[in-house]
Scaffold this active site. Sequence first.
Site, PDB file in Angstrom:
ATOM      1  N   CYS A 163       0.864  -1.128  -0.068  1.00  0.00           N
ATOM      2  CA  CYS A 163      -0.027   0.025  -0.035  1.00  0.00           C
ATOM      3  C   CYS A 163       0.812   1.376  -0.069  1.00  0.00           C
ATOM      4  CB  CYS A 163      -1.096  -0.050   1.316  1.00  0.00           C
ATOM      5  SG  CYS A 163      -2.003  -1.481   1.252  1.00  0.00           S
ATOM      6  N   CYS A 197      -2.770   8.897   6.033  1.00  0.00           N
ATOM      7  CA  CYS A 197      -1.580   8.958   6.616  1.00  0.00           C
ATOM      8  C   CYS A 197      -1.877   9.199   8.140  1.00  0.00           C
ATOM      9  CB  CYS A 197      -0.708  10.052   6.389  1.00  0.00           C
ATOM     10  SG  CYS A 197      -0.333   9.843   4.608  1.00  0.00           S
TER      11      CYS A 197
END
Lengths: 416, 144
Positions: free
Chosen positions: B42, B112
């Site tokens: 990812c 994030c």
Amino acid sequence: MIDQSTTRPTIYFDHAATTPCDPRVVEAMLPHFTDVFGNPGSRNHSFGWAAERAIDTARRQVADLLGADRKEIIFTSGATESNNLAIKGAAAMYQKAPAGSTSRGHIISCIIEHKAVLDPCQRLEKEGFDATFLHPGADGVITADMVESAMRDDTILVTLMWANNEIGVINEIPDIGALCHDRGVVFHTDATQWVGKMPVNVKADNIDLLSMSGHKIYGPKGVGALYVRRRRPRVRLVAIQEGGGQERGYRSGTLNVTGIVGLGKACELFMNEMDDERERLYGLRKKLEATITSRLDNVQINGHPDKRLPHLTNISFGFVEGESLMMATKEIAMSSGSACTSASLEPSYVLKGLGIGDDLAHSSLRMSLGRWTTPEEVDYAADAIVEAVVKLRALSPLYDMYKEGIDITKIEWAAH
Amino acid sequence: MAYGSKVIDHYEHPRNVGNFGTTQEVKKNPQIGVGLVGAPECGDVMQLQIRVDAETGLIDDARFKCFGCGSAIASSSLATEWLKGKTLDEGMAIKNTQIVEELSLPPVKIHCSVLAEDAIKSAIEDYKNKNGIQTTETKAASAH
């Protein structure tokens, strides 16, 4: 050279994306904005004749670079349009059954083609054609054997790029063309990345349809060309854009005279300079690759080691993410295969198509050198990249695991 | 992608980079909690380690390592700064939205901050598991 006071990239290593216009190209174009402004379609006054002469010159310049006849060049708005016209136009012309019926014919392409080829092929699939998308090997090369084994009795068109835009890998185009001619199948190649780097002779290379772009070869944006073979075999297309019947009816619309003059001039420059430029770029690319691979472990150059364009390299840096790498080298303009640089969140389908894992696809940079790249820029960039990778590996938990001998492919990652 | 000044600052001067020993060493050390979240496929992996002072119950040090984009590095760097001096419950209360706000992350980078929150929770859970401490949820439930 390198301006440390700003974050603006000052080294341009993205010539596969686009190139600056050569000043000689701009100079040739300028009179056609103001003085020689006529419409080449105006057949009854001197303004039109002057524009037509300029178009004729450009058509000869493009044809000369391709080893084609002037009458075989169709000017377009760029390689995307050339690809659409070639693929959709040939499919409509050579279809085996009328629209709406099943199996109107079979088309062969490849999974790592540019979207401007993949999307028209997928459109044709929706409209009743069959398509086979070949898978290259780990080196990214499509061979004539692969094409032959995909051929069917109803194959009407093969469309394969000459050189790949992300990895620069070169397909066996002359051999594939010969195969297509043996089988009576129309052969199109998207040569956007090839033209201007490597020699072309459409006759000897057995090409029926060839797409090219102006802005990849130091010409202007918004102009391109499609070569359409006229003899042995004569290839015909159904036009997509209809109207005034310009370009022998293949592409209606008033000609982009300034752009076409620029495209012609850009082609002419290669007639004298391409061989030297190719050798110089090849030397610079080898130097860039050698510096990086000699100073870093866990680095791989993607694609075939030799069958590649001279100016382009695609490198995966293990355990480092591509976008953070570009952030650390922001004075160098490059492309990354990382998902984070695109909206899709998917890493490069080209690298995945070679069987490269998502982790290494995320860790890749494409660097493409050009006419004004200097050895000093290559040295600076190689140093900057090595320094950035070292810095980011010091931050990388994956690099720690690698050094501890932990196989990161064996860890059960919680995908998100 | 244009980054905010705080992301660039954390990226260029990451705080508290490192770990408290090798993978085996930290696994055996009851003072340390480890969070390892994300996946290489990812494009983001965060490793967050906390060291807890058993007497005060406070997180007295935190370290991170991150494979990921600039925002991922900045989010995990910020997490280590925020964790120091906090109790485990205070650490558990850190929300990804606070990280988004502090770093001015754009919408495409919110994942994030989510990953950083996951890393914090995962490190604290790991410490609790090692030391036989009940999870916050259970405690909260019993308090009612």
